[in-house]
Design a protein around this motif. Structure first.
Motif, mmCIF file in Angstrom:
data_model
loop_
_atom_site.group_PDB
_atom_site.id
_atom_site.type_symbol
_atom_site.label_atom_id
_atom_site.label_comp_id
_atom_site.label_asym_id
_atom_site.label_seq_id
_atom_site.Cartn_x
_atom_site.Cartn_y
_atom_site.Cartn_z
ATOM 1 N N THR A 56 0.853 -1.188 0.000
ATOM 2 C CA THR A 56 0.000 0.000 0.000
ATOM 3 C C THR A 56 0.887 1.236 0.000
ATOM 4 O O THR A 56 1.784 1.350 0.848
ATOM 5 C CB THR A 56 -0.889 0.020 1.264
ATOM 6 N N PRO A 57 0.671 2.162 -0.933
ATOM 7 C CA PRO A 57 1.478 3.390 -0.931
ATOM 8 C C PRO A 57 1.342 4.130 0.406
ATOM 9 O O PRO A 57 0.271 4.177 1.007
ATOM 10 C CB PRO A 57 0.879 4.222 -2.065
ATOM 11 N N SER A 58 2.437 4.688 0.848
ATOM 12 C CA SER A 58 2.494 5.440 2.093
ATOM 13 C C SER A 58 2.598 6.928 1.757
ATOM 14 O O SER A 58 2.997 7.296 0.648
ATOM 15 C CB SER A 58 3.733 4.988 2.879
ATOM 16 N N ASP A 59 2.284 7.767 2.702
ATOM 17 C CA ASP A 59 2.486 9.205 2.525
ATOM 18 C C ASP A 59 3.929 9.611 2.818
ATOM 19 O O ASP A 59 4.316 10.749 2.573
ATOM 20 C CB ASP A 59 1.554 9.997 3.445
ATOM 21 N N ALA A 60 4.711 8.679 3.341
ATOM 22 C CA ALA A 60 6.088 8.991 3.743
ATOM 23 C C ALA A 60 6.967 9.266 2.533
ATOM 24 O O ALA A 60 6.828 8.636 1.482
ATOM 25 C CB ALA A 60 6.665 7.838 4.552
ATOM 26 N N GLN A 61 7.851 10.224 2.710
ATOM 27 C CA GLN A 61 8.897 10.518 1.739
ATOM 28 C C GLN A 61 10.140 10.930 2.503
ATOM 29 O O GLN A 61 10.039 11.510 3.583
ATOM 30 C CB GLN A 61 8.497 11.645 0.794
ATOM 31 N N THR A 62 11.291 10.591 1.952
ATOM 32 C CA THR A 62 12.557 11.054 2.516
ATOM 33 C C THR A 62 13.387 11.624 1.381
ATOM 34 O O THR A 62 13.172 11.307 0.211
ATOM 35 C CB THR A 62 13.333 9.918 3.203
ATOM 36 N N TYR A 63 14.343 12.459 1.750
ATOM 37 C CA TYR A 63 15.210 13.059 0.742
ATOM 38 C C TYR A 63 16.659 12.699 1.037
ATOM 39 O O TYR A 63 17.136 12.858 2.162
ATOM 40 C CB TYR A 63 15.058 14.583 0.719
ATOM 41 N N CYS A 64 17.350 12.211 0.046
ATOM 42 C CA CYS A 64 18.777 11.928 0.115
ATOM 43 C C CYS A 64 19.475 12.883 -0.847
ATOM 44 O O CYS A 64 19.096 12.949 -2.028
ATOM 45 C CB CYS A 64 19.041 10.481 -0.295
ATOM 46 N N PRO A 65 20.477 13.611 -0.393
ATOM 47 C CA PRO A 65 21.145 14.555 -1.292
ATOM 48 C C PRO A 65 21.888 13.866 -2.441
ATOM 49 O O PRO A 65 22.229 14.511 -3.433
ATOM 50 C CB PRO A 65 22.119 15.299 -0.371
ATOM 51 N N PHE A 66 22.096 12.571 -2.342
ATOM 52 C CA PHE A 66 22.826 11.840 -3.376
ATOM 53 C C PHE A 66 21.914 11.061 -4.318
ATOM 54 O O PHE A 66 22.286 10.780 -5.454
ATOM 55 C CB PHE A 66 23.827 10.885 -2.738
ATOM 56 N N LYS A 67 20.714 10.697 -3.821
ATOM 57 C CA LYS A 67 19.810 9.883 -4.641
ATOM 58 C C LYS A 67 18.520 10.601 -5.004
ATOM 59 O O LYS A 67 17.917 10.280 -6.019
ATOM 60 C CB LYS A 67 19.494 8.566 -3.914
ATOM 61 N N GLY A 68 18.050 11.514 -4.191
ATOM 62 C CA GLY A 68 16.810 12.240 -4.470
ATOM 63 C C GLY A 68 15.730 11.920 -3.458
ATOM 64 O O GLY A 68 16.011 11.540 -2.324
ATOM 65 N N THR A 69 14.470 12.054 -3.883
ATOM 66 C CA THR A 69 13.322 11.851 -2.996
ATOM 67 C C THR A 69 12.792 10.434 -3.162
ATOM 68 O O THR A 69 12.483 10.002 -4.277
ATOM 69 C CB THR A 69 12.216 12.864 -3.304
#
Length: 107
Positions: A56-69
């Protein structure tokens, strides 16, 4: 990349299987292995080899300066178990839309 930080991506020659609660969530001979300074090896699995119907898709997102969102998917008993980069940074473009799990079996 910052000085001293490195990411490499290559086609894995190993069989990768993801099992959670006794259920196989993914199984692939086509995964990519990503090695990043200071992080454990991660296997990125093509979506065709993942049981997307169980996630199930989550609302969570993280950002990595090397890989993106990164966007996340969950199981009923495991929040944000899976992530993927829909629009990764150019240096890691190979992982686009491949899914990554925290725990995998490799053999």
């Amino acid at each position: 990349m910052t000085t001293g930080h490195r990411i490499t991506i290559e086609r894995s020659d190993r069989h990768v299987r993801v099992v959670h609660g006794g259920q196989v969530l993914a199984e692939s001979d086509r995964s990519l292995v990503l090695r990043e300074t200071g992080c454990p090896e991660r296997y990125y699995i093509p979506p065709e080899d993942v049981r997307l119907d169980l996630l199930t898709p989550s609302d969570a997102q993280t950002y990595c300066p090397f890989k993106g969102t990164a966007s996340y998917w969950s199981l009923a008993d495991a929040a944000d178990l899976v992530w993927a980069y829909a629009d990764p940074k150019p240096d890691v473009a190979e992982i686009r839309d491949h899914l990554c799990f925290y725990e995998v079996e490799v053999f």
